[in-house]
Design an enzyme around this catalytic site. Structure first.
Site, mmCIF file in Angstrom:
data_model
loop_
_atom_site.group_PDB
_atom_site.id
_atom_site.type_symbol
_atom_site.label_atom_id
_atom_site.label_comp_id
_atom_site.label_asym_id
_atom_site.label_seq_id
_atom_site.Cartn_x
_atom_site.Cartn_y
_atom_site.Cartn_z
ATOM 1 N N HIS A 366 0.794 -1.342 0.005
ATOM 2 C CA HIS A 366 -0.011 0.148 -0.140
ATOM 3 C C HIS A 366 0.776 1.333 -0.008
ATOM 4 C CE1 HIS A 366 -3.963 1.765 0.087
ATOM 5 N NE2 HIS A 366 -4.404 0.896 0.827
ATOM 6 N N TYR A 480 -13.547 4.806 10.333
ATOM 7 C CA TYR A 480 -12.664 5.443 9.287
ATOM 8 C C TYR A 480 -13.314 5.058 8.057
ATOM 9 C CZ TYR A 480 -8.124 5.894 6.606
ATOM 10 O OH TYR A 480 -7.014 6.267 5.746
ATOM 11 N N SER A 482 -12.485 5.263 3.993
ATOM 12 C CA SER A 482 -11.411 5.870 3.078
ATOM 13 C C SER A 482 -11.948 6.616 1.956
ATOM 14 C CB SER A 482 -10.490 4.714 2.661
ATOM 15 O OG SER A 482 -9.574 4.996 1.956
ATOM 16 N N THR A 493 -5.338 9.874 0.110
ATOM 17 C CA THR A 493 -6.641 9.607 1.048
ATOM 18 C C THR A 493 -7.178 10.666 1.976
ATOM 19 O OG1 THR A 493 -5.884 8.069 2.352
ATOM 20 C CG2 THR A 493 -6.718 7.190 0.454
#
Ligand code: BUJ
Length: 651
Positions: A366, A480, A482, A493
């Site tokens: 990532h 959260y 994204s 993001t």
């Protein structure tokens, strides 16, 4: 779906497959955009640094959903003090720094550091997966056929990107920026202005900087901070099967993609290798703590494995051929999210995994990039493979001596390295074993119904998560969602804080025995949806609070004094993300998922389709039971739809 039936070649004989391209050039490139791939990059707008006052009030608004009034008063006091004193100083510093670095965004550096400095295993902590729907044509979802077609299409995508012939990614708000006419004009608008041209046609070009890290790219473990290395000169593919690693060239000496039948033969050769699995598969190392792996990698180099590691690092990408097959959604998630550790190289920018029955997915590292770039590759190769397969189920691999083209990688391992791998293997299983998971496929309603009720589908999915968690625990939690900020140069993001005072009120109202009537509840749902919509729009415009406070905290950490706001237990609590969520929509995606980011949290991937909704959830059983949670989410969905239906009738 996007694939029209008539476009799909039915079982085409191999000879005509080779001859189906208009020209030898079009065989090489997946597309030939007349607008260069990076045309808009120089004029992309910059990610705004929000006003400090906005960030503070947004932060407090999110805290309002989690704190009681006494706690809230204290956090409000600390936040106001921060805004007036240290925050104001730090913000000034951040703005100045941002002004000096016009080529990038204020979040890019700190975000790379966040990933690359983390010493945690990338497995579960960072790498997510996205799996492909089956090939729409009978017989094509077969391991060898599918892997070969994916390799050819990936090479066509890669060459197209290298030649800057891939269409720039544009978020279209209308039809104008989609037209041929638009492309013919915009290509002549200089790059320093082109973004404005697209904007005038209602198109929002997205940042393409991450695409340069898609191929020939890897993360390399280093003490303290890893690095990302790209080598675009390499034309070979890394294949792992049964823990053995192989490479072969996908392009010939002239840079042309080798005939599909030859690549077919290479993969068939690898699949027929009967050698027992290696006693010390190196893949485990890439799942290790990053400092441990960095030290072992140094040892590997010292033992004379430097060149072979470079071969691994520079490969186009990693193809993992599995000897097992996923039987259901849960085993697919396990296989594609973490697998068995031996048949992976988690550091590669991405790995394409194809199981024994042809089930396929992408698992990606990532640090280098986010969902937008990966999904573009994912969608393009899926379409290419579905519409223009290069080999058919009846094709025979080329009659060549594949062993002359496929090289098995050999590593020299001393006792310490063997021990390191053994330890990495044990650590891997200790790490992944506790992960629990379950999926919910909800087929009673989908996006079509929600449109009818004028409720944003994403906000309803989020509301069901909030209500579900509330039903399970009686509490609200740090949440959260994204949201991409790729509309800006080097955007990454932003977080949508989808736990709001509105969702809390709604959750409480639904769970009261003497519940309000449908029309009242309907209004509460609407309020959640409106609030969520505005938070999402703000986040996509870079107007959330998370990244700004994160950047300010990073700056503060460089000096000695830590402002009170970052030491406030309420700050730690809201950043203890129990409900980590993400969604994506594409007809090519079957499933996707990721692990929780805290031990007592959930990793929630979800999908919205026209006629169905789905959640794929992970957790660690020591804290919650994932099936109990999903049951609560499902009952919440039921209640929500019931109210929407009833209030629709009543209105
Ligand atoms: O936010 C970020 O900066 C990156 C996030 C991090 N996190 C995952 C922790 C939220 N990364 C992403 O959002 C990328 C995630 C890619 C996988 C998304 C999967 C969504 C599809 C799930 C489909 C579920 C369908 C179930 C049907 C039964």
């Amino acid at each position: 779906g996007r694939i029209r039936k008539e476009q799909v070649l039915a079982a085409v004989p191999c000879t005509s497959v080779q001859g189906r391209f208009k020209s030898s050039r079009s065989r090489e490139y997946l597309q030939e955009s007349i607008v260069p791939s990076y045309h808009f990059q120089p004029s992309m707008p910059r990610l705004p640094v929000p006003k400090l006052a906005d960030t503070c009030s947004r932060y407090l608004a999110s805290q309002g959903a989690l704190l009681d009034s006494q706690q809230y008063a204290e956090t409000a006091r600390i936040t106001q003090e921060f805004q007036a004193k240290e925050g104001a100083e730090l913000h000034k510093e951040l703005v100045a720094l941002n002004d000096q670095n016009k080529h990038t965004s204020y979040i890019s550096g700190p975000w790379f550091d966040m990933y690359l400095k983390s010493r945690q295993s990338v497995v579960l902590n960072f790498n997510p997966f996205i799996s492909f729907v089956d090939d729409p044509k009978a017989g094509y979802t077969n391991q060898l056929v599918r892997a070969t077609n994916f390799v050819v299409s990936s090479a066509r995508f890669m060459k197209c990107l290298r030649a800057e012939l891939l269409k720039p990614e544009i978020f279209h708000l209308g039809e104008r920026s989609k037209s041929k006419w638009f492309e013919r004009v915009i290509r002549y608008v200089p790059s320093s202005l082109s973004w404005y041209g697209a904007y005038m046609a209602n198109g929002y070009p997205l940042d393409m900087s991450q695409y340069k890290n898609l191929f020939n790219s890897t993360r390399i473990p280093r003490p303290g901070r890893d690095e990302i290395v790209v080598d675009n000169s390499a034309n070979h593919l890394l294949v792992i099967r049964n823990g053995h690693m192989y490479v072969f060239d996908v392009m010939d000496a002239d840079g042309n993609i080798k005939p599909a039948a030859e690549l077919h033969a290479y993969l068939s050769h690898i699949l027929s290798d009967q050698t027992p699995p290696p006693s010390h598969p190196l893949g485990y190392l890439t799942a290790e703590n990053r400092d441990t792996w960095a030290a072992l990698r140094q040892k590997l180099e010292d033992c004379g494995n430097g060149e072979v590691l470079k071969t691994v690092d520079s490969a186009m990408f990693c193809l993992c051929l599995e000897d097992s097959a996923a039987e259901d959604v849960d085993s697919l998630t396990r296989l594609m999210l973490h697998g068995d550790g031996a048949n992976r190289w988690y550091d590669k920018s991405f790995s394409l995994i194809v199981d024994r029955n042809g089930g396929a997915a992408v698992n990606f590292e990532h640090a280098w990039g986010d969902g937008v770039a990966v999904l573009r590759y994912f969608n393009e190769v899926f379409d290419d493979v579905s519409i223009s397969p290069n080999v058919t189920p009846s094709c025979k691999p080329a009659d060549i001596n594949a062993s002359q083209h496929v090289r098995k990688l050999e590593f020299k391992l001393d006792g310490a390295l063997q021990e390191g791998i053994q330890q990495a293997k044990e650590n891997f299983w200790t790490h992944v074993k506790p992960l629990d998971l379950a999926a919910l496929q909800y087929t009673k309603h989908g996006k079509n119904d929600l449109k009818k009720y004028k409720i944003s589908p994403d906000s309803l999915m989020q509301l069901a998560i909030q209500m579900g968690y509330h039903r399970l625990t009686g509490k609200s939690a740090g949440t959260y969602e994204s949201c991409s900020t790729a509309a800006f140069k080097h955007g990454r993001t932003e977080t949508v804080r989808s736990c709001t005072p509105e969702t809390r009120t709604c959750s409480l109202a639904f769970d009261k025995v003497d519940s309000a009537n449908a029309l009242e509840l309907r209004q509460l749902i609407q309020a959640c949806s409106d609030k969520h919509n505005s938070l999402t729009k703000n986040a996509a415009m870079g107007q959330g609070w998370d990244r700004h406070l994160f950047a300010l905290r990073t700056l503060a950490e460089q000096t000695s004094a830590s402002p009170a706001i970052f030491r406030d237990p309420a700050y730690a609590a809201i950043n203890h993300i129990i409900l980590s969520t993400s969604t994506l929509s594409s007809p090519a995606v079957h499933l996707g998922g990721f692990a929780p980011v805290v031990p007592d949290g959930f990793g929630i991937g979800y999908m919205i389709r026209d006629r169905e909704l789905g959640y794929n959830v992970t957790s660690y059983p020591a804290s919650h039971n994932v099936r109990d949670f999903l049951q609560c989410v499902e009952s919440s969905l039921e209640d929500l739809f019931k109210v929407l239906q009833e209030s629709n009738k009543a209105a």
